[in-house]
Every structure is written in structure tokens, then in C-alpha cells.
Design an enzyme around this catalytic site. Structure first.
Site, PDB file in Angstrom:
ATOM      1  N   CYS A 212       0.844  -1.200   0.000  1.00  0.00           N
ATOM      2  CA  CYS A 212       0.000   0.000   0.000  1.00  0.00           C
ATOM      3  C   CYS A 212       0.877   1.246   0.000  1.00  0.00           C
ATOM      4  O   CYS A 212       1.317   1.710   1.057  1.00  0.00           O
ATOM      5  CB  CYS A 212      -0.936   0.010   1.213  1.00  0.00           C
ATOM      6  SG  CYS A 212      -2.032   1.457   1.263  1.00  0.00           S
ATOM      7  N   CYS A 215      -0.428   4.326   1.877  1.00  0.00           N
ATOM      8  CA  CYS A 215      -0.256   4.246   3.332  1.00  0.00           C
ATOM      9  C   CYS A 215       1.194   4.499   3.737  1.00  0.00           C
ATOM     10  O   CYS A 215       1.485   5.331   4.602  1.00  0.00           O
ATOM     11  CB  CYS A 215      -0.670   2.861   3.837  1.00  0.00           C
ATOM     12  SG  CYS A 215      -2.363   2.386   3.469  1.00  0.00           S
ATOM     13  N   ASP A 216       2.098   3.753   3.115  1.00  0.00           N
ATOM     14  CA  ASP A 216       3.479   3.702   3.586  1.00  0.00           C
ATOM     15  C   ASP A 216       4.438   4.613   2.827  1.00  0.00           C
ATOM     16  O   ASP A 216       5.568   4.826   3.265  1.00  0.00           O
ATOM     17  CB  ASP A 216       3.994   2.259   3.497  1.00  0.00           C
ATOM     18  CG  ASP A 216       3.108   1.287   4.263  1.00  0.00           C
ATOM     19  OD1 ASP A 216       2.450   1.725   5.223  1.00  0.00           O
ATOM     20  OD2 ASP A 216       3.070   0.095   3.897  1.00  0.00           O
TER      21      ASP A 216
END
Length: 385
Positions: A212, A215-216
């Protein structure tokens, strides 16, 4: 009093979902943005051993990712054993659209999903959904969710583990231990990420290996990263990460298969190196991933020193739980007709979990509407106690 800390990044949809869950049950928490706060990022990594978000710390317990099951056990309420007209499994574009149409037909409906938004949440930018010149996946799914929330429907964050038939009803069992009975089921549970299939892959997930980027990605500002894949998602991730990372290596097994608009943007980026005809053969690193080995079609092996790798090599359908209930094709996708009917009366399906060829948000949404309408007609004319 329970002390809760949520380590997150600004654009992480699963982080926001975790916070929304805590807000729903009036659980106070401290929110730390590890994309902007270096010290908070260091603390998160120290506590969890993870370089991925969200990380939720409840007193001395560290919860990695948005674990709806564990959060429900700690703070929430499981779905009670009730009877519904329709059980919708999954809350991506197909499931949420199906829910709206069920609501408009006044069907007593419950939607159960591990997240709200599905695979669409991870899209950096959507430029082909009507009504929007450009919208993030998270923002688009928020609009979908708002419309569902305005209807008299039940939306639960949980995971259906099995579905069985009990007389004229279907029984869905959840990870939190609840049983939900329904006259009809609409399957829209989407896909799960395809893995690289190399040794030690699980060891590095969240420790330099990510599925992801929204997200990261912020955790890799100024660092060296790679993106594995050659489709739209891979190119989109590489392009977005080029704005954050010092350099990006795009590793493509065969040739690039993305839309021309993404290929053009890729060619304009000076800090992206493309390795076509190459695949990952090994992952290296002590506590965290620090290098990958790739091999090209001629057998030449190259080691890339990296801080992170984002996997974008496609998806596999989430159909294990219904393999005995519906017909699947060779790809394990649910076979449906043009209206979303499966081969099992009372079970309908829509979205990426089906054998519909084109996997697009707008197509999944339309198919979700069709499946809901077919479920309505089934309940009206075919279902019997």
C-alpha cells in the site's frame, strides 16, 4: 483508563478507518503522523518492528494494521444473530453501490466488510470516473460511504469467514464470532494482493516490503525504493513515489502494459529507472529489507540496494469461502451472467471478484447495482420460506 495511540500517515485510508472506528465507539486516542514526525516514526518502528501504517498501541498491546476483528474485541460490538433480506459481503465500489440500491428497494440489508472502499482506497488518483476530472480513491469512496450511511442500512467492519445454507436462508459467520442470516447474498469481496513468491517475503512485509503505497509511501521520503509491476497501478505508484523518494526502480517482468497516459508521465520522470523483462529473485536485509536481486530474460543478475519495495503485480480473487457454493472459473473468479446471477439461486456477485473482464471502478459500481436489482426480483418472485 485505556491509553490508545494511532501511528498513521496523512493519506493512509486504513489509518483513517481505524480512527473512524475508534470515534464510532467514543474511544479517545492520540494520533501521530509518522510521515511528518520523524521521532514518532522512530518510536513506531521501535514498538512494532514495522515500517508500515497504521500501528495502533492499546496500553501495552501493539496492533499492526487496521485489524477490525481485534478492535471489535477490544472496543466494539459484534453483529447480533439477526435475519436480513440481503447480506452484502464487501464494501468496495460494487458492494456500496449494491447497498444503495437495496436501500432504495427498502430491503433489510447488512453489509459486512474488513474495510470500506476496497481496492479503490489505494488509488492515488482516479481520472476516469464520471463526474470527476481527478479524485483520490479515498475521497471517492468517502462519497460512496456517505450515501450508504444516509440509508437505513447496517454497515459492520468485520470479516465473513464462511457462508453456508440453512434451509431457505444463508448463514454468514464472521471472524468476531457472529452469525448473520439472510434470504439472499451479494458477493462483492474483491481481491487480495498477489505475492512475489520469493523466499522470506512474509518476513519483510511491513519491514520494507509494502502493498500500500498510499499508506506507507511517506515513510520513504528521500530514500531509494522499487516498484514491482508493469500495469496501471504499478506505473501510478512509481510516478507518485518519484515525488517522494530519491530514486525509483520499476521492475517489470515482461513489458509495460499500462495506459498511454501513465506511460507518458513515466517517461517524463528523471529519477525512475525501468527494468523490463526482469523479475525479483531474492530479498535481503537483516531486520529490514535493504536489497533485492533481479534477473532479466538473458539471465543477467543485478543487485539493487534499496530501502523499500512496493508490490503492484496484480490481484487474486477472495473466493475461498464460497468455493463450494458457487461456480468458479480457472482464475477462481465467480462466474456470473450479465445481471450478476451466479449458478446458485439467491447468491449474486459483482465487482472484481467475478469473471467480468474489465476491472474498473465504474464497471464494478454498475454491476453492483445490477446484482442488487436481481436480488430484489429474486426475493419478490422466487424466494420461499
Amino acid at each position: 483508563m485505556t491509553r490508545v495511540t494511532v501511528y498513521s500517515t496523512q493519506n493512509c485510508p486504513y489509518c483513517r478507518m481505524a480512527k473512524a472506528f475508534l470515534d464510532k465507539y467514543a474511544v479517545p486516542y492520540e494520533s501521530l503522523d509518522v510521515g511528518a514526525d520523524i521521532e514518532a516514526a522512530k518510536k513506531m518502528i521501535e514498538l512494532s518492528g514495522q515500517r508500515g501504517v497504521p500501528v495502533i498501541v492499546v496500553d501495552d498491546e501493539v496492533i499492526v494494521g487496521f485489524d477490525a476483528q481485534r478492535l471489535t474485541e477490544l472496543f466494539g460490538e459484534t453483529a447480533t444473530d439477526e435475519r436480513y433480506d440481503v447480506l452484502i459481503v464487501g464494501a468496495g465500489p460494487a458492494g456500496l453501490t449494491a447497498a444503495v440500491y437495496c436501500g432504495r428497494k427498502m430491503l433489510n440489508t447488512i453489509i459486512i466488510s474488513e474495510n470500506i472502499g476496497g481496492q479503490a482506497l489505494e488509488s492515488w488518483a482516479i481520472e476516469n470516473y464520471m463526474g470527476y476530472r481527478m479524485v483520490t480513491g479515498e475521497d471517492l469512496m468517502k462519497k460512496f460511504e456517505e450515501q450508504v450511511r444516509n440509508l437505513n442500512l447496517r454497515l459492520e467492519l468485520d470479516r465473513i469467514t464462511t457462508i453456508t445454507r440453512e434451509g431457505s436462508l444463508f448463514v454468514g459467520k464472521t471472524a468476531s464470532g457472529a452469525e448473520v442470516r439472510a434470504k439472499a447474498v451479494i458477493l462483492t469481496q474483491g481481491n487480495r494482493p498477489r505475492k512475489l513468491g520469493v523466499a522470506n517475503e512474509e518476513q519483510y512485509l511491513g519491514r520494507g516490503l509494502s502493498i500500500c503505497s498510499t499508506c506507507d509511501g511517506p515513510l520513504y521520503k528521500g530514500k531509494k525504493v522499487a516498484v514491482v509491476g508493469g500495469g496501471n497501478s504499478a506505473l501510478q505508484t512509481a510516478i507518485e513515489m518519484s515525488e517522494l523518494a530519491a530514486s525509483v526502480d520499476l521492475i517489470v517482468r515482461s513489458t509495460i502494459r499500462a495506459d498511454p497516459v501513465y506511460v507518458k508521465k513515466l517517461e517524463e520522470k528523471k529519477n525512475i529507472t525501468v527494468h523490463t523483462g526482469s523479475h525479483v529473485t531474492a530479498l535481503e536485509g537483516e531486520k529490514f529489507l535493504s536489497a533485492v536481486t533481479i534477473e532479466n530474460e538473458s539471465g543477467t543478475v543485478q543487485k539493487l540496494e534499496l530501502d523499500g519495495v512496493f508490490i503492484e503485480i496484480g490481484w487474486l480473487p477472495n473466493t475461498d469461502m464460497v468455493a463450494d457454493l458457487v461456480n468458479l472459473n480457472g482464475k477462481k473468479e465467480i462466474i456470473v451472467d450479465i445481471n450478476g446471477k451466479t449458478g446458485t439461486p439467491g447468491i449474486f456477485a459483482a465487482g472484481d471478484v467475478t469473471n467480468v473482464k474489465s476491472k474498473q471502478i465504474i464497471i464494478a459500481s454498475g454491476d453492483g447495482a445490477k446484482a442488487a436489482l436481481e436480488a430484489y426480483w429474486y426475493l419478490l418472485s422466487e424466494w420461499k420460506e
